[in-house]
Design an enzyme around this catalytic site. Structure first.
Site, PDB file in Angstrom:
ATOM      1  N   LYS A   1       0.843  -1.208   0.000  1.00  0.00           N
ATOM      2  CA  LYS A   1       0.000   0.000   0.000  1.00  0.00           C
ATOM      3  C   LYS A   1       0.872   1.250   0.000  1.00  0.00           C
ATOM      4  CE  LYS A   1      -1.606   1.567   4.130  1.00  0.00           C
ATOM      5  NZ  LYS A   1      -1.272   2.979   4.346  1.00  0.00           N
TER       6      LYS A   1
ATOM      7  N   CYS B   1      -3.845  12.919  13.523  1.00  0.00           N
ATOM      8  CA  CYS B   1      -4.582  11.663  13.568  1.00  0.00           C
ATOM      9  C   CYS B   1      -4.260  10.968  14.888  1.00  0.00           C
ATOM     10  CB  CYS B   1      -4.264  10.780  12.375  1.00  0.00           C
ATOM     11  SG  CYS B   1      -2.660  10.049  12.462  1.00  0.00           S
TER      12      CYS B   1
ATOM     13  N   ARG C   1       1.538  14.628  13.496  1.00  0.00           N
ATOM     14  CA  ARG C   1       1.912  14.416  12.091  1.00  0.00           C
ATOM     15  C   ARG C   1       1.942  15.700  11.262  1.00  0.00           C
ATOM     16  NH1 ARG C   1      -0.462   8.774   9.956  1.00  0.00           N
ATOM     17  NH2 ARG C   1       1.385   8.896   8.673  1.00  0.00           N
TER      18      ARG C   1
ATOM     19  N   ASP D   1       5.252   0.775  12.011  1.00  0.00           N
ATOM     20  CA  ASP D   1       4.016   0.142  11.540  1.00  0.00           C
ATOM     21  C   ASP D   1       3.877  -1.311  12.004  1.00  0.00           C
ATOM     22  OD1 ASP D   1       3.234   2.470  10.353  1.00  0.00           O
ATOM     23  OD2 ASP D   1       3.582   1.835   8.297  1.00  0.00           O
TER      24      ASP D   1
ATOM     25  N   ARG E   1      -8.507  -0.394   5.504  1.00  0.00           N
ATOM     26  CA  ARG E   1      -7.710   0.640   4.828  1.00  0.00           C
ATOM     27  C   ARG E   1      -6.383   0.071   4.325  1.00  0.00           C
ATOM     28  NH1 ARG E   1      -6.077   5.284   8.323  1.00  0.00           N
ATOM     29  NH2 ARG E   1      -4.794   5.445   6.476  1.00  0.00           N
TER      30      ARG E   1
HETATM   31  C1  UD1 Z   1       4.803   6.874   6.217  1.00  0.00           C
HETATM   32  C2  UD1 Z   1       3.890   5.681   6.115  1.00  0.00           C
HETATM   33  C3  UD1 Z   1       3.362   5.294   7.499  1.00  0.00           C
HETATM   34  C4  UD1 Z   1       4.520   5.073   8.460  1.00  0.00           C
HETATM   35  C5  UD1 Z   1       5.454   6.279   8.464  1.00  0.00           C
HETATM   36  C6  UD1 Z   1       6.709   6.050   9.286  1.00  0.00           C
HETATM   37  C7  UD1 Z   1       2.905   5.937   3.914  1.00  0.00           C
HETATM   38  C8  UD1 Z   1       1.690   6.179   3.117  1.00  0.00           C
HETATM   39  N1  UD1 Z   1       2.768   6.022   5.248  1.00  0.00           N
HETATM   40  O1  UD1 Z   1       4.019   7.972   6.696  1.00  0.00           O
HETATM   41  O2  UD1 Z   1       2.616   4.077   7.353  1.00  0.00           O
HETATM   42  O3  UD1 Z   1       4.019   4.888   9.761  1.00  0.00           O
HETATM   43  O4  UD1 Z   1       5.875   6.581   7.111  1.00  0.00           O
HETATM   44  O5  UD1 Z   1       7.401   4.963   8.812  1.00  0.00           O
HETATM   45  O6  UD1 Z   1       3.946   5.635   3.399  1.00  0.00           O
HETATM   46  N2  UD1 Z   1       7.369  14.492  10.428  1.00  0.00           N
HETATM   47  C9  UD1 Z   1       7.641  15.823  10.704  1.00  0.00           C
HETATM   48  N3  UD1 Z   1       7.435  16.737   9.722  1.00  0.00           N
HETATM   49  C10 UD1 Z   1       7.003  16.401   8.471  1.00  0.00           C
HETATM   50  C11 UD1 Z   1       6.755  15.039   8.204  1.00  0.00           C
HETATM   51  C12 UD1 Z   1       6.949  14.104   9.209  1.00  0.00           C
HETATM   52  O7  UD1 Z   1       8.045  16.163  11.810  1.00  0.00           O
HETATM   53  O8  UD1 Z   1       6.843  17.281   7.626  1.00  0.00           O
HETATM   54  C13 UD1 Z   1       7.567  13.489  11.494  1.00  0.00           C
HETATM   55  C14 UD1 Z   1       6.311  12.660  11.780  1.00  0.00           C
HETATM   56  O9  UD1 Z   1       5.453  13.327  12.674  1.00  0.00           O
HETATM   57  C15 UD1 Z   1       6.924  11.391  12.352  1.00  0.00           C
HETATM   58  C16 UD1 Z   1       8.211  11.231  11.554  1.00  0.00           C
HETATM   59  O10 UD1 Z   1       8.495  12.531  11.012  1.00  0.00           O
HETATM   60  O11 UD1 Z   1       7.254  11.616  13.710  1.00  0.00           O
HETATM   61  C17 UD1 Z   1       8.132  10.241  10.427  1.00  0.00           C
HETATM   62  O12 UD1 Z   1       6.955  10.474   9.666  1.00  0.00           O
HETATM   63  P1  UD1 Z   1       6.897  10.230   8.107  1.00  0.00           P
HETATM   64  O13 UD1 Z   1       8.021   9.368   7.663  1.00  0.00           O
HETATM   65  O14 UD1 Z   1       6.729  11.537   7.409  1.00  0.00           O
HETATM   66  O15 UD1 Z   1       5.526   9.443   7.954  1.00  0.00           O
HETATM   67  P2  UD1 Z   1       4.633   9.449   6.671  1.00  0.00           P
HETATM   68  O16 UD1 Z   1       5.526   9.593   5.488  1.00  0.00           O
HETATM   69  O17 UD1 Z   1       3.479  10.387   6.824  1.00  0.00           O
END
Ligand code: UD1
Length: 439
Positions: free
Chosen positions: A32, A126, A131, A317, A409
């Site tokens: 996914k 969420c 996030r 995850d 999902r």
């Molecule tokens: C992706 C995955 C999700 C997984 C996560 C971490 C997808 C669709 N989803 O989510 O299943 O749990 O990676 O492996 O691929 N952060 C910031 N600023 C930002 C973006 C992120 O501080 O602009 C922080 C987040 O709050 C979190 C960490 O960085 O603490 C990692 O998040 P991130 O890798 O961005 O998660 P996603 O890409 O949203």
């Protein structure tokens, strides 16, 4: 007091689960988390893209709806997506759709690069944490995009993007979807872009391979330093989605928790190193054959300390699913959640099943009692739901898992796959007044 408006009459499914022993082999679906950004990347071309091995999930259906709003014509049949462009195109991804799935925010980069403007709803927080999307916005701004946040929308203009050095390290390390967003914008951006502290997840490697098939010039994928030389246009292509490492890890956890030998087919063991290591530390015997089948033979589970980290560390995850396994040891384990420090909603539910897990900030101390007991529990998010399904199969007596729409999902026909392995799990309709929160 929670007001009436929080409540919606919803027909929802629940799982009824009894203690189960599993046996046999399970085929892992396409990933996914690889498929979603790749679907967004099709916005970078007007030519046809064919993407196979796409899991049929609610999140994939949501992304199809978003791409349709943005001007794509999509057919989804037998796990294959045929994505073409309509003449009428939009650059607005509305709140109604983005709020149901955060991954849709990765339409921002491709829209800016290809259509020079974008209006994408901010996804909001969420259940697993705040996030933020600051890294996405910072990275795209460094390529020259003008972005403002207004009334819950991220509104961007990118008349002239220019290659740049973009540092994407955040408080919690790298970001998967921020890397995807900046990478997708950079491939159509004049000049050279370097992304430092890029996410190394296999899903980013898969996205890069897809972009290369479209004609992009990228190197360094799978490392923290990705280099991109922008090209003027990209074409259509055919691509097969990689296996879902989180689904594979979930079945490994199911095998451990139910003390059942399982064969996992169609997964990529190279993407599962941290999970296999953790399982071996817990006492399981894990081997492979030349066809990459993974043979999991559990033994008496031992307590371990686990820390979630960005790839190649242990994935957040799978934290909940492995917490369930640790409940079944006889000893003390510590889980440190370094990616989403608040991702512990399943703790209260596991405690309803006979545990007394202590949570303190990003730490959870699990005093395994070797047993769980069936109870009525509530799924709070996608991976917590999987953890509770596993707990239900390991527990004495009957477990009722409410709100299983979360699991739909991200897991393709999970109860069918589990039933084929011998699990005692059934889905029932439940008519109930519940809080309507979208995660
Ligand atoms: C992706 C995955 C999700 C997984 C996560 C971490 C997808 C669709 N989803 O989510 O299943 O749990 O990676 O492996 O691929 N952060 C910031 N600023 C930002 C973006 C992120 O501080 O602009 C922080 C987040 O709050 C979190 C960490 O960085 O603490 C990692 O998040 P991130 O890798 O961005 O998660 P996603 O890409 O949203």
């Amino acid at each position: 007091m929670i007001g009436e408006s929080f409540y919606n009459l919803k027909i929802m499914d629940k799982f009824i689960i009894h203690k189960s022993r599993l046996k046999g082999s399970v085929k892992i679906s396409g990933s996914k988390n690889a498929a979603l950004p790749i679907m967004a990347a099709t916005l970078l071309t007007d030519e046809k893209c064919v993407v196979s091995n796409v899991p049929d999930l609610m999140d994939i259906r949501t992304m199809i709806d978003i791409l349709a709003v943005l001007g794509k014509k999509i057919t989804f049949q037998d796990n294959v997506l045929y994505i073409e462009s309509k003449r009428k195109k939009s650059y607005v991804a509305p709140y109604k759709l983005v709020s149901t799935m955060r991954a849709s925010f990765c339409c921002l980069g491709p829209l800016l690069a290809k259509r020079k403007r974008a209006k994408v709803s901010l996804p909001g927080g969420c259940i697993i944490g705040v996030r933020p999307v600051d890294l996405h916005i910072k990275g795209l701004k460094e390529l020259g995009a003008k972005i403002i946040v207004d009334k819950g929308y991220c509104i961007g203009e990118a008349k002239k993007l220019q290659g740049s050095h973009v540092y994407l390290g955040g408080v919690f390390g790298s970001s998967v979807l921020a890397t995807a967003n900046v990478l997708m914008a950079a491939v159509l951006t004049k000049g050279e872009t370097t992304i430092e502290y890029a996410a190394c997840e296999p899903e980013i490697e898969a996205l890069t391979l897809f972009l290369k098939k479209m004609g992009a010039v990228v190197s360094g994928e799978g490392t923290p330093l990705i280099k991109v030389r922008g090209v003027q246009s990209l074409g259509g292509c055919e691509f097969k989605i990689i296996p879902d490492r989180i689904e594979a890890g979930t079945f490994i956890a199911a095998s451990l928790a139910t003390d059942s030998p399982l064969t996992i087919k169609s997964a990529n063991p190279l993407h599962l190193t941290s999970i296999i290591e953790a399982s071996r530390m817990m006492g399981a015997n894990i081997t492979f054959d030349e066809k990459k089948n993974i043979f999991v033979k559990p033994k008496t589970l031992k307590p371990v300390n686990l820390t979630t980290l960005p790839y190649p560390g242990f994935p957040t995850d799978l934290q909940a699913q492995f917490m369930t396994c640790l409940c079944l040891t006889k000893g003390i384990s510590l889980i440190t959640e370094k990616v989403y420090p608040d991702r512990f909603m399943h703790v209260a539910e596991l405690n309803r099943m006979g545990m007394s897990i202590q949570r303190n900030g990003p730490y959870s101390i699990i005093e395994g009692k070797g047993k769980l007991f069936g109870a009525e529990v509530m799924a709070s998010d996608l991976r917590a739901s999987a953890a509770l399904v596993i707990a239900g199969m390991a527990a004495e007596g009957k477990t009722e898992l409410l709100r299983v729409y979360h699991i739909d999902r991200g897991y393709e026909r999970i109860e069918d796959k589990l039933r084929k392995l011998g699990a005692k799990i059934t889905r029932e309709k439940q008519r109930k007044q519940t809080k309507d929160r979208r995660f």
